[in-house]
Every structure is written in C-alpha cells, then in structure tokens.
Design a protein around this motif. Structure first.
Motif, short mmCIF file in Angstrom:
data_model
loop_
_atom_site.label_atom_id
_atom_site.label_comp_id
_atom_site.label_asym_id
_atom_site.label_seq_id
_atom_site.Cartn_x
_atom_site.Cartn_y
_atom_site.Cartn_z
N UNK A 101 46.81 47.85 6.58
CA UNK A 101 46.54 49.55 7.34
C UNK A 101 45.42 50.10 7.29
N UNK A 102 45.70 50.58 5.80
CA UNK A 102 44.40 51.33 5.05
C UNK A 102 43.85 50.82 4.92
N UNK B 104 36.60 48.77 8.73
CA UNK B 104 36.65 47.32 10.11
C UNK B 104 37.30 48.43 11.08
N UNK B 105 37.24 49.17 10.94
CA UNK B 105 38.02 50.41 12.28
C UNK B 105 36.30 51.44 12.28
N UNK C 141 29.71 52.87 10.82
CA UNK C 141 28.95 52.49 9.35
C UNK C 141 27.57 51.84 9.95
N UNK C 142 27.50 50.79 11.06
CA UNK C 142 26.70 50.47 11.03
C UNK C 142 25.33 51.42 12.35
N UNK C 143 25.56 52.19 13.01
CA UNK C 143 24.74 53.01 13.44
C UNK C 143 24.15 53.96 11.96
N UNK C 144 24.99 54.06 11.41
CA UNK C 144 23.82 54.51 10.03
C UNK C 144 23.03 54.05 9.54
N UNK C 145 23.78 52.68 9.16
CA UNK C 145 22.86 51.84 8.41
C UNK C 145 21.76 51.20 8.85
N UNK C 146 21.40 51.26 10.35
CA UNK C 146 20.18 50.90 10.80
C UNK C 146 20.56 52.05 12.98
#
Length: 139
Positions: free
Chosen positions: A18-19, A24-25, A30-35
């Motif tokens: 879970x940790x 993935x959660x 993360x993708x919004x930061x990357x793109x």
C-alpha cells in the motif's frame, strides 16, 4: 516520490505494498507536473520528466513484483511443510488451522499479484496518454 528502499518482511506485505503504491495513487498529479501547459513548457522539460517518471514507475513495479513473488514462494514452501505435518497429525486442530491459514495467505498474495497487474495497467495507460508526445518508453 521515492520508492521504499528497505526490504519489508512478508508478514506486513499488504501494508508495505500500500505504501509502495503511492506513486500510482499520485500518477495524475505527477504527470501534470511532467507535462505542463504550453505557457509553462519553457520552464519544464517534459521529455526528461516523463522519462524519469517512467523509470520510477518501472523500478517500483519491479520491486513490488519481486516482493510479491518472494513472499508467495515462501508461503508455498511453508504450505508444503504444513501439509506434511497435517498428514502426520490428522487429528491435530492446530496443524489444520495453520494449514488453512497458510492457504489463505497464498490466496491473499495471489490477489495482491492481480491487483498489481491492474494498477500497473491503469498507470501505464495514463502515462501513455499524457507523455506519448514527449517520451516513448522502450519495449
């Protein structure tokens, strides 16, 4: 979003997984930061961010898969020992309870493996949708 580097015991694998699944959660974030949007593209290199995120995802998938496989192997070996013991002690309720408990543990680990596949597919699909313009992962 660094993955856990310490090896967990198989006794607390559900909490450990879970940790470890936090990446993935938080994949959309993360993708919004990357793109970033076009107006912020000059401040961020989406190609390197996507590549780094893909590597991070891949590393956690390998680590989690390895952990699940290792624990499953240990449980299956323990199950064989418990079956032999239960055969010798047919009337011993503790031996039978331990046998059933280990069988339940194996089912739980198999479920975790299935959950892992689902999470991986979902995250990689979102990754592909957001980063396909900037980074193509190796096949």
């Amino acid at each position: 979003m660094a993955a856990s580097t310490q090896r967990a015991s198989c006794d607390d694998i559900v909490d450990t997984l879970k940790a470890m699944r936090s990446i993935d959660d938080k994949i959309i974030y993360e993708l919004n930061l990357a793109t970033p949007t076009q107006s912020f593209r000059g401040q961020v290199d989406p190609t390197s961010h996507c590549q780094g995120l893909y590597q991070q995802l891949n590393n956690t998938y390998e680590e989690r898969g390895s952990l699940i496989g290792e624990c499953l192997g240990q449980s299956q070996a323990r199950l064989q020992e418990l079956r032999k013991l239960a055969t010798l002690k047919r009337d011993d309720p503790i031996a039978l309870r331990n046998l059933r408990s280990e069988q339940s543990r194996i089912r739980e680990l198999q479920n975790e493996s299935t959950i892992e596949e689902i999470i991986r597919a979902r995250s990689l699909k979102v990754f592909e949708e957001k980063c396909r313009k900037f980074y193509k992962p190796p096949r």
